[in-house]
Design a protein around this motif. Structure first.
Motif, mmCIF file in Angstrom:
data_model
loop_
_atom_site.group_PDB
_atom_site.id
_atom_site.type_symbol
_atom_site.label_atom_id
_atom_site.label_comp_id
_atom_site.label_asym_id
_atom_site.label_seq_id
_atom_site.Cartn_x
_atom_site.Cartn_y
_atom_site.Cartn_z
ATOM 1 N N VAL A 344 0.832 -1.202 0.000
ATOM 2 C CA VAL A 344 0.000 0.000 0.000
ATOM 3 C C VAL A 344 0.865 1.251 0.000
ATOM 4 O O VAL A 344 0.612 2.193 -0.761
ATOM 5 C CB VAL A 344 -0.968 -0.012 1.198
ATOM 6 C CG1 VAL A 344 -1.608 1.364 1.387
ATOM 7 C CG2 VAL A 344 -2.045 -1.079 1.005
ATOM 8 N N ILE A 345 1.909 1.273 0.819
ATOM 9 C CA ILE A 345 2.748 2.488 0.865
ATOM 10 C C ILE A 345 3.446 2.720 -0.469
ATOM 11 O O ILE A 345 3.599 3.868 -0.919
ATOM 12 C CB ILE A 345 3.762 2.452 2.041
ATOM 13 C CG1 ILE A 345 4.379 3.853 2.240
ATOM 14 C CG2 ILE A 345 4.838 1.406 1.838
ATOM 15 C CD1 ILE A 345 5.213 4.001 3.494
ATOM 16 N N ASP A 346 3.818 1.638 -1.167
ATOM 17 C CA ASP A 346 4.431 1.788 -2.495
ATOM 18 C C ASP A 346 3.435 2.348 -3.507
ATOM 19 O O ASP A 346 3.769 3.229 -4.312
ATOM 20 C CB ASP A 346 4.971 0.440 -2.988
ATOM 21 C CG ASP A 346 6.237 0.017 -2.268
ATOM 22 O OD1 ASP A 346 7.186 0.804 -2.240
ATOM 23 O OD2 ASP A 346 6.259 -1.097 -1.726
ATOM 24 N N VAL A 347 2.201 1.837 -3.483
ATOM 25 C CA VAL A 347 1.164 2.320 -4.398
ATOM 26 C C VAL A 347 0.892 3.803 -4.158
ATOM 27 O O VAL A 347 0.790 4.605 -5.099
ATOM 28 C CB VAL A 347 -0.130 1.496 -4.226
ATOM 29 C CG1 VAL A 347 -1.306 2.170 -4.931
ATOM 30 C CG2 VAL A 347 0.059 0.078 -4.761
ATOM 31 N N VAL A 348 0.775 4.191 -2.886
ATOM 32 C CA VAL A 348 0.472 5.586 -2.564
ATOM 33 C C VAL A 348 1.665 6.481 -2.886
ATOM 34 O O VAL A 348 1.497 7.617 -3.355
ATOM 35 C CB VAL A 348 0.024 5.719 -1.095
ATOM 36 C CG1 VAL A 348 -0.207 7.172 -0.723
ATOM 37 C CG2 VAL A 348 -1.259 4.909 -0.870
ATOM 38 N N LYS A 486 2.973 -7.545 5.459
ATOM 39 C CA LYS A 486 3.649 -6.773 6.516
ATOM 40 C C LYS A 486 3.567 -5.283 6.233
ATOM 41 O O LYS A 486 3.435 -4.470 7.141
ATOM 42 C CB LYS A 486 5.117 -7.200 6.631
ATOM 43 C CG LYS A 486 5.345 -8.464 7.442
ATOM 44 C CD LYS A 486 6.824 -8.769 7.581
ATOM 45 C CE LYS A 486 7.554 -7.687 8.394
ATOM 46 N NZ LYS A 486 9.004 -8.028 8.516
ATOM 47 N N GLY A 487 3.687 -4.916 4.934
ATOM 48 C CA GLY A 487 3.403 -3.549 4.523
ATOM 49 C C GLY A 487 4.582 -2.604 4.441
ATOM 50 O O GLY A 487 4.405 -1.439 4.081
ATOM 51 N N ASP A 488 5.795 -3.059 4.748
ATOM 52 C CA ASP A 488 6.953 -2.169 4.614
ATOM 53 C C ASP A 488 7.253 -1.955 3.134
ATOM 54 O O ASP A 488 7.078 -2.867 2.322
ATOM 55 C CB ASP A 488 8.184 -2.783 5.295
ATOM 56 C CG ASP A 488 7.994 -2.932 6.801
ATOM 57 O OD1 ASP A 488 7.282 -2.083 7.386
ATOM 58 O OD2 ASP A 488 8.523 -3.899 7.378
#
Length: 504
Positions: A344-348, A486-488
């Protein structure tokens, strides 16, 4: 396409009627533009992400109907194949802490979908091309049970008149054929929407075209297809070849492919819709009852249904969109360049980079597209797809005429990230949001890492440790899903598979 299409057959009169309706729609659009009937600026952006379903073994699961039934939300929809889903995030106003809000909504939506998928022993994977897909997975019997997909497949197959040839020469060489458009379903992407006024449309679209190569360079995440390592971002050649209505003879004549970067800078949104009519025969000649010009004469707003449907069958990497909200028409640029994932953080972060750079480039007093041939932008896009973060681009020289060659990382770090920062400031994005998400792009550049490099490095390490090719791809996919959850951000992911734990 979002159309409620009912499967059926078309005859010659259907196509002639549709062509006539398309021309009336185009005239209607021209009148709407001349009359300035479009929505005022509202700084609205939107986001769609296509997803894959896998089992615990990392293999695709053909279960989207069962999963969607359990999700029971309008935010989630079918996509082309049974192992695909799509999530749509409601429009947001660009500004403030918009990217943090977007990230939180995405995490919540994806976690919910993953829980529901688990009820049928499946899970969500957000990746450009699922590495474990096999040719037997991408057949017409695995297309989603939706009329419009069946009809679109039938029409593209009929237009081509022979098997589709896939030929992608990258790190390795893939050559095979397909009897349907099903291989297109391997391509799962992020679509970024930006509502713009007609007066700003051309500048925003031209800016989006110039930055497409940089988006791919930092965001590539699709290095594998059918067990072969191909381009760092293999979606564009796969998408073009798996929807190509042109047999070799028409390709040799220079007929345009339906998946298309384009061939010129534009001066109006009208240019793109007009090109669609001029170059691309109808695939779905389905006519609406509305007469758009009569609606305009009566002071109403036409749906332009035929124009919208036809536009949905021309696969531009930056697509124009005509839509109506609350009775008022508006235009959007739909950026379709990016693969899904990794996190998610990469997409955003990819979204923040895009919205920032496009704003700054579109408002530049000496726009990049006035200083660079369109052919260079198209060549940059191909180079980025082939080489990812190691690509080299043609770009205008600073402060003087002409172009020079520059590597993607230097261009992004030295020129585009400062522009993105200025663009996000112009949108009114809070500095804490701006710095967090642009910092992800900067770190990818510093470490020369993106999803594609991680996948390739992890796969090679697995094969060096003795795993077969298929086992290595499956293990890489399982590890990818674990780290995705994990989302990192991907630039922090350790390369390789975790060491097996010795049981004492």
């Amino acid at each position: 396409m979002g159309e409620k299409v009912v499967a059926g057959h078309f005859d010659l009169s259907d196509r002639q009627l549709y062509r006539d309706k398309l021309r009336r729609c185009l005239t209607g659009l021209e009148r709407l533009l001349a009359q300035k009937r479009f929505d005022r600026p509202r700084n609205l952006m939107g986001l769609e992400i296509e997803l894959n379903l896998t089992g615990a073994d990392g293999m695709p699961k053909m279960l989207n109907a069962q999963v969607l039934e359990r999700i029971a939300s309008r935010d989630f929809q079918t996509e082309l194949a049974m192992f695909n889903l799509e999530v749509n995030i409601a429009p947001h106003r660009l500004g403030g802490r918009v990217f943090d809000r977007l990230a939180e909504e995405l995490r919540t939506s994806l976690a919910y979908a993953d829980r529901k998928a688990a009820e049928v022993d499946a899970g969500i994977v957000m990746i450009g091309i699922l590495p474990t897909l096999d040719r037997d997975d991408l057949v017409s019997s695995n297309l989603s049970d939706v009329d419009r997909y069946t009809l679109l497949n039938d029409q593209i197959v009929a237009a081509r008149g022979e098997d589709f040839a896939l030929d992608i020469d990258g790190v390795e060489h893939l050559r095979c054929t397909s009897k349907s458009i099903a291989p297109e379903a391997a391509c799962t992407s992020v679509q970024l929407h930006l509502q713009v006024t007609p007066a700003r449309f051309a500048d925003v679209w031209n800016a989006a075209q110039t930055v497409a190569a940089a988006q791919i360079a930092v965001g590539a995440n699709s290095p594998f297809l059918f067990g072969r390592e191909l381009w760092r971002e293999s979606r564009p050649p796969l998408f073009q070849q798996s929807t190509d209505t042109r047999p070799p003879e028409l390709q040799a004549q220079g007929v345009r492919p339906r998946t298309w970067f384009g061939e010129r800078w534009i001066s109006s949104a009208y240019d793109l819709f007009e090109e669609n009519l001029r170059y691309f025969p109808a695939l779905l000649p389905i006519c609406d009852d509305e007469d758009p010009l009569e609606v305009l004469d009566q002071g109403g707003i036409p749906k332009l249904a035929e124009l919208v449907l036809h536009n949905g069958t021309v696969y531009r990497w930056n697509r124009p969109v005509y839509d109506i909200a609350d009775g008022v028409p508006h235009l959007r640029v739909e950026n379709r360049v990016l693969p899904a994932g990794p996190t998610v953080i990469d997409v955003v972060a990819n979204a923040a980079f895009y919205y920032g750079v496009v704003r700054a480039l579109a408002e530049d007093a000496r726009p990049v597209w006035t200083r660079m041939p369109f052919e260079a932008a198209a060549a940059n896009f191909d180079a980025a797809c082939k080489h990812g973060i190691d690509a080299r681009f043609t770009w205008p020289k600073r402060g003087r005429g002409g172009t020079t060659e520059v590597d993607a990382v230097s261009l992004v770090r030295d020129e585009l990230l400062p522009l993105a920062e200025a663009g996000l400031d112009a949108w009114g994005v809070e500095p804490v949001d701006r710095d967090l998400y642009l910092g992800v792009i900067e770190e990818r550049c510093r470490r020369r890492v993106n999803g594609a490099t991680w996948q390739a490095a992890t796969f090679h390490q697995a094969t060096e440790k003795g795993l077969s090719r298929q086992d290595a791809l499956a293990a890489t996919t399982r590890r990818y899903r674990e780290l995705m959850q994990k989302g990192d951000p991907v630039h922090t992911w350790p390369v390789g598979l975790p060491e097996p734990v010795e049981l004492s």
